[in-house]
Every structure is written in structure tokens, then in C-alpha cells.
Design an enzyme around this catalytic site. Sequence first.
Site, PDB file in Angstrom:
ATOM      1  N   GLY A   3       1.299  12.080 -17.629  1.00 33.95           N
ATOM      2  CA  GLY A   3       1.163  13.293 -18.322  1.00 33.95           C
ATOM      3  C   GLY A   3       0.198  14.407 -17.687  1.00 33.95           C
ATOM      4  N   GLY A  57     -16.812  20.660   6.691  1.00 35.47           N
ATOM      5  CA  GLY A  57     -16.542  21.547   7.695  1.00 35.47           C
ATOM      6  C   GLY A  57     -15.122  20.899   8.385  1.00 35.47           C
ATOM      7  N   GLU A 107      -3.996   4.381 -21.213  1.00 35.63           N
ATOM      8  CA  GLU A 107      -3.545   4.586 -19.868  1.00 35.63           C
ATOM      9  C   GLU A 107      -4.184   6.043 -19.387  1.00 35.63           C
ATOM     10  OE1 GLU A 107       0.788   2.741 -20.958  1.00 35.63           O
ATOM     11  OE2 GLU A 107       0.774   4.985 -20.677  1.00 35.63           O
ATOM     12  N   PHE A 157       9.522   8.179  -8.802  1.00 34.37           N
ATOM     13  CA  PHE A 157       7.949   8.252  -8.874  1.00 34.37           C
ATOM     14  C   PHE A 157       7.520   7.166  -9.314  1.00 34.37           C
ATOM     15  CE2 PHE A 157       8.598  13.102  -9.986  1.00 34.37           C
ATOM     16  CZ  PHE A 157       8.841  13.441  -8.652  1.00 34.37           C
ATOM     17  N   GLY A 160      10.197  14.446 -16.897  1.00 35.34           N
ATOM     18  CA  GLY A 160       9.126  13.732 -16.798  1.00 35.34           C
ATOM     19  C   GLY A 160       8.197  13.725 -17.889  1.00 35.34           C
ATOM     20  N   MET A 168       9.263   5.039 -16.473  1.00 39.36           N
ATOM     21  CA  MET A 168       9.590   6.207 -17.666  1.00 39.36           C
ATOM     22  C   MET A 168      10.304   7.325 -17.057  1.00 39.36           C
ATOM     23  SD  MET A 168       5.913   6.388 -19.652  1.00 39.36           S
ATOM     24  CE  MET A 168       4.784   5.554 -18.543  1.00 39.36           C
TER      25      MET A 168
HETATM   26  C1  LIG Z   1       2.245   9.570  -7.252  1.00 38.97           C
HETATM   27  C2  LIG Z   1       3.026   9.525  -8.373  1.00 38.97           C
HETATM   28  C3  LIG Z   1       3.025   8.184  -9.288  1.00 38.97           C
HETATM   29  C4  LIG Z   1       3.730   8.326 -10.369  1.00 38.97           C
HETATM   30  N1  LIG Z   1       3.881   6.962 -10.931  1.00 38.97           N
HETATM   31  C5  LIG Z   1       4.877   6.885 -12.159  1.00 38.97           C
HETATM   32  C6  LIG Z   1       5.018   5.613 -12.767  1.00 38.97           C
HETATM   33  O1  LIG Z   1       4.619   4.402 -12.337  1.00 38.97           O
HETATM   34  N2  LIG Z   1       5.954   5.663 -13.822  1.00 38.97           N
HETATM   35  C7  LIG Z   1       6.586   6.788 -14.151  1.00 38.97           C
HETATM   36  O2  LIG Z   1       7.397   6.624 -15.087  1.00 38.97           O
HETATM   37  N3  LIG Z   1       6.276   7.843 -13.586  1.00 38.97           N
HETATM   38  C8  LIG Z   1       5.370   8.035 -12.873  1.00 38.97           C
HETATM   39  N4  LIG Z   1       5.238   9.263 -12.120  1.00 38.97           N
HETATM   40  C9  LIG Z   1       5.833  10.367 -12.773  1.00 38.97           C
HETATM   41  C10 LIG Z   1       4.808  11.426 -13.475  1.00 38.97           C
HETATM   42  O3  LIG Z   1       4.337  10.775 -14.742  1.00 38.97           O
HETATM   43  C11 LIG Z   1       5.543  12.771 -13.813  1.00 38.97           C
HETATM   44  O4  LIG Z   1       5.520  13.257 -12.479  1.00 38.97           O
HETATM   45  C12 LIG Z   1       4.810  13.645 -14.673  1.00 38.97           C
HETATM   46  O5  LIG Z   1       4.705  13.201 -15.999  1.00 38.97           O
HETATM   47  C13 LIG Z   1       5.153  15.202 -14.791  1.00 38.97           C
HETATM   48  O6  LIG Z   1       6.818  15.122 -14.619  1.00 38.97           O
HETATM   49  P1  LIG Z   1       7.566  15.707 -13.769  1.00 38.97           P
HETATM   50  O7  LIG Z   1       7.259  15.379 -12.314  1.00 38.97           O
HETATM   51  O8  LIG Z   1       8.973  15.857 -14.317  1.00 38.97           O
HETATM   52  O9  LIG Z   1       7.133  17.336 -13.717  1.00 38.97           O
HETATM   53  P2  LIG Z   1       7.915  18.390 -14.886  1.00 38.97           P
HETATM   54  O10 LIG Z   1       7.735  17.799 -16.213  1.00 38.97           O
HETATM   55  O11 LIG Z   1       8.868  18.900 -14.399  1.00 38.97           O
HETATM   56  O12 LIG Z   1       6.760  19.675 -15.119  1.00 38.97           O
HETATM   57  C14 LIG Z   1       6.592  20.687 -14.061  1.00 38.97           C
HETATM   58  C15 LIG Z   1       5.799  21.660 -14.357  1.00 38.97           C
HETATM   59  O13 LIG Z   1       5.765  22.065 -15.934  1.00 38.97           O
HETATM   60  C16 LIG Z   1       4.719  21.872 -16.604  1.00 38.97           C
HETATM   61  N5  LIG Z   1       5.202  21.703 -18.185  1.00 38.97           N
HETATM   62  C17 LIG Z   1       5.984  20.965 -18.521  1.00 38.97           C
HETATM   63  N6  LIG Z   1       6.051  21.037 -19.816  1.00 38.97           N
HETATM   64  C18 LIG Z   1       5.280  21.774 -20.272  1.00 38.97           C
HETATM   65  C19 LIG Z   1       4.921  22.357 -21.366  1.00 38.97           C
HETATM   66  N7  LIG Z   1       5.535  21.930 -22.725  1.00 38.97           N
HETATM   67  N8  LIG Z   1       4.076  23.318 -21.477  1.00 38.97           N
HETATM   68  C20 LIG Z   1       3.284  23.558 -20.449  1.00 38.97           C
HETATM   69  N9  LIG Z   1       3.660  23.238 -19.303  1.00 38.97           N
HETATM   70  C21 LIG Z   1       4.807  22.279 -19.112  1.00 38.97           C
HETATM   71  C22 LIG Z   1       4.006  20.702 -16.208  1.00 38.97           C
HETATM   72  O14 LIG Z   1       2.720  20.657 -16.551  1.00 38.97           O
HETATM   73  C23 LIG Z   1       4.208  20.894 -14.590  1.00 38.97           C
HETATM   74  O15 LIG Z   1       3.082  21.864 -14.218  1.00 38.97           O
HETATM   75  C24 LIG Z   1       4.398   9.326 -10.944  1.00 38.97           C
HETATM   76  C25 LIG Z   1       4.383  10.726 -10.433  1.00 38.97           C
HETATM   77  C26 LIG Z   1       3.736  10.528  -9.117  1.00 38.97           C
HETATM   78  C27 LIG Z   1       3.755  11.679  -8.312  1.00 38.97           C
END
Ligand SMILES: Cc1cc2nc3c(=O)[nH]c(=O)nc-3n(C[C@H](O)[C@H](O)[C@H](O)COP(=O)(O)OP(=O)(O)OC[C@H]3O[C@@H](n4cnc5c(N)ncnc54)[C@H](O)[C@@H]3O)c2cc1C
Length: 387
Positions: A369, A344, A247, A158, A132, A126
Amino acid sequence: MIERTLFTPDHEAFRDSFRRFIANEIAPFHAEWEEQGYVDREVWRKAGANGFLCMTMPEQYGGSGADKLYSVVQMEELNAAGFTGIGFSLHSEIVAPYILHYGTEEQKAHYLPKMASGEMVGAIAMSEPAAGSDLQGVKTTALMQPDGSYLLNGSKTFITNGWHADLVVVVAKTKPDAGAKGTSLVLVERGMPGFDKGKRLKKLGLKAQDTSELFFDNVKLPASQLLGGPEQENRGFICLMEQLPWERLQIAIGAVAAAQAAIDWTVAYVKDRKVFGQPVASFQNTRFTLAELQTQVQVARVFVDKCTELLVEDKLDTATASMAKYWTTDLQCKVMDECVQLFGGYGFMWEYPITRAYADARVQRIYGGTNEIMKEVITRAMGLPGR
Ligand SMILES: Cc1cc2nc3c(=O)[nH]c(=O)nc-3n(C[C@H](O)[C@H](O)[C@H](O)COP(=O)(O)OP(=O)(O)OC[C@H]3O[C@@H](n4cnc5c(N)ncnc54)[C@H](O)[C@@H]3O)c2cc1C
């Protein structure tokens, strides 16, 4: 402690057999897999051969027709042992259900038995570099061509199991102007021309997990690769939303199991470790800290068990699952932090499971999420005004 009522003796017998599998086929190798950045492919085949993959899929598609509690047992055991490189639950309980619930008969018959045997590893893509939390903003497109095929272009990042993956469920816009209503799920196989895997990503934790980037450059997908066929075209977002409670609950189940294991390791350690001539366990600070953590983890477990019961009855709503995900993963991180403190300096050494568990915990608040998004979901269910 409150006795758990979720599992039958059959589930517990299964727990024993899965523990043996972990002890023989995962524990001896996991540290090595952390060094190399991925688990050996062999462990997937062995899990398949032992019936540990896609257990909840119907027998006609290679599964065992087991209830979801068998998968819950697997999640608990892997998380408690800290073997976070193993992507079985995403494969069996996230990817396979998309195919079962929305796939055409041909797609189910073709992919599910191969996933159950471990011949094919599944992933779901996704997230993109610029999308994200805001999934409606995905830029990957799968545009229908005059011959009825789709041309897939874009990139994902990711992606759990991404480097091993043979089958990826990809979220793509089939009608880019229609927003969420123009999103579909397409099935992409390893080896399709134009489908490339990027590097395995170096991470703070989950070091044995082959999280990767994926690239799609004019990948020509026959119409048969649209998940669910024409009936599901542009329904991708609805499918994603429908699967969210399970999920998110899976993350909460892992969080509680990992937190309880951390407390257990810490109790054993502080009884043994002597400082100023007395065990660390004898300090009131140690005992009160552990009492507080154990209380909170017990509360979390009762809530998550209740959510699991509701899930099995098909009654778990998204807001409640979001509460479980956000609250238990925040708690997991707090438990890890406090337990590391009680170890520690040893709590900072990679050879100690508590150190790995501390590193592994952090992402639980981010993926599936973010916890901030969970709070948005909860406020919506409370009728509070949104953004
Ligand atoms: C180890 C790992 C495994 C993963 N596996 C998968 C996978 O298998 N498939 C897949 O599709 N994805 C996967 N992901 C992706 C993961 O789902 C996303 O990283 C996550 O949804 C956050 O998106 P982003 O990294 O773009 O952060 P962003 O969306 O850029 O968020 C940055 C910050 O802004 C905050 N924020 C965003 N919108 C709002 C809002 N409306 N209100 C308040 N705060 C907000 C967020 O909470 C966060 O603190 C994985 C990620 C990791 C690190």
C-alpha cells in the site's frame, strides 16, 4: 537511548542464533545473489532445516508455535544487515497466516509443513499491471465450472518470491460483477498446467529478490484450491483487510531496523574518514545531522515497539499500522539520503552497504500500500470525507 522492553532473554538468545545463520548462510553469498537476481534455493531449505521458517505456525503444522516477536527479531536482523533478497517474512508472516487463518484443515495440513521445511516457497499475488492501489479493480478471474472446479485467467506483476514460488495465494474475482464482495483467494501450485512465470523483474533495489510476473491461462483449479473452501468464497477482500495491520507493521519494523543500521555505519565512517586533516565527524553539520536522524529513529522505534505490543495483544488497528508504515518508511528514505551524503562519493559505490540500503529503501514507500494510500486510510479513521 530508551531501553527496549519488547523482548525476553529467550528472544535475544534467538537473535544470536539467527545472526549466526545470517553470517554463515547468507552474508557470504548475498552479493552474488544480487548479481544473479535471486537467492539460491538452498538457503530456503537450510532455513527450514534450522527451524527459521513459519516459526509462529502451530507445531502440528510444522511450526514452533512461537510468538510473533521471534519473527520480529528475524525481520530486524535481515533488514539491519541489508539482506533484502531474503523473502522469509513474506513467506512465514504473510502467506502462511492466510492459510492458517482461513484455510481448510486439509489445506493447513498439506501446505504449512512444506512451507515450514522450505520445500515450498510461498508468495501472494494481488497486484496486476493495471491494479495496484485499486485492488478492487483486479481483472483476474476464477470462475466456477459446471464440475465445481475453477478456471483461473489473468496476470499478476511485482510478485515477491514469485520466481521461486511453489505456492501462490492469488486474489481473483469469483463473482466479477460483485466488486470487492466477489473476490476470493485461490491456491495455485507450481507446475499446474496454464500457470507460467514471466521474467524476473530488474529493479532499482532489492536486487537479490526474485520479484516476478505470473500468468494464468485457463488454469483448472479443483474446488479444493479455493482458500477456506465454500465458506470463504467471495470473502477474499475481507481476509485481505483483516491481515493488513500486521503486514504494514512488518514494513515499519524493517524500516526502523534498516535506518538504525545506516546511522551506525555512518557514525563509524565519519569518525574514520579525514577531510581537511580532520575527521568528517568533527564538522558540526555532520554531528547535528546524525543527532537529528538518531532522534527521529528513536522516536520511530518507540512507536513501532508500541504497535508491536498492540499487535501481539491483537489490538493494533489498521489506521495506526498505516501511520507506522508511512512515517517510518518516509523516515528510512530520509535517513538513507542523508547518510549517503555523509559518505561522499563512497556512498554512491555499490560495494558500500549504505549505497545498497539507499536503493533498497525506496520501494518501502510504494509496496504494502503506497504511503499516499496509508494517508487515505488514516483520514478515514479520522472521519474526514473520502474521495
Ligand atoms: C519490489 C516490489 C515488490 C512487490 N511485492 C508484491 C507482492 O508480493 N504481491 C503483490 O500483490 N504486490 C506486490 N507489489 C506491488 C505493490 O504493492 C504495488 O506496486 C503498490 O500497491 C502500488 O500499486 P501500483 O504500482 O499499481 O501503483 P498505482 O496504484 O498505479 O499508483 C501510482 C501513484 O498513484 C498514487 N495513488 C493511487 N491511488 C491514490 C489515491 N487514492 N490517492 C492518492 N494517490 C493515489 C500512488 O500512491 C502512487 O504514487 C510489489 C511492488 C514492488 C515494487
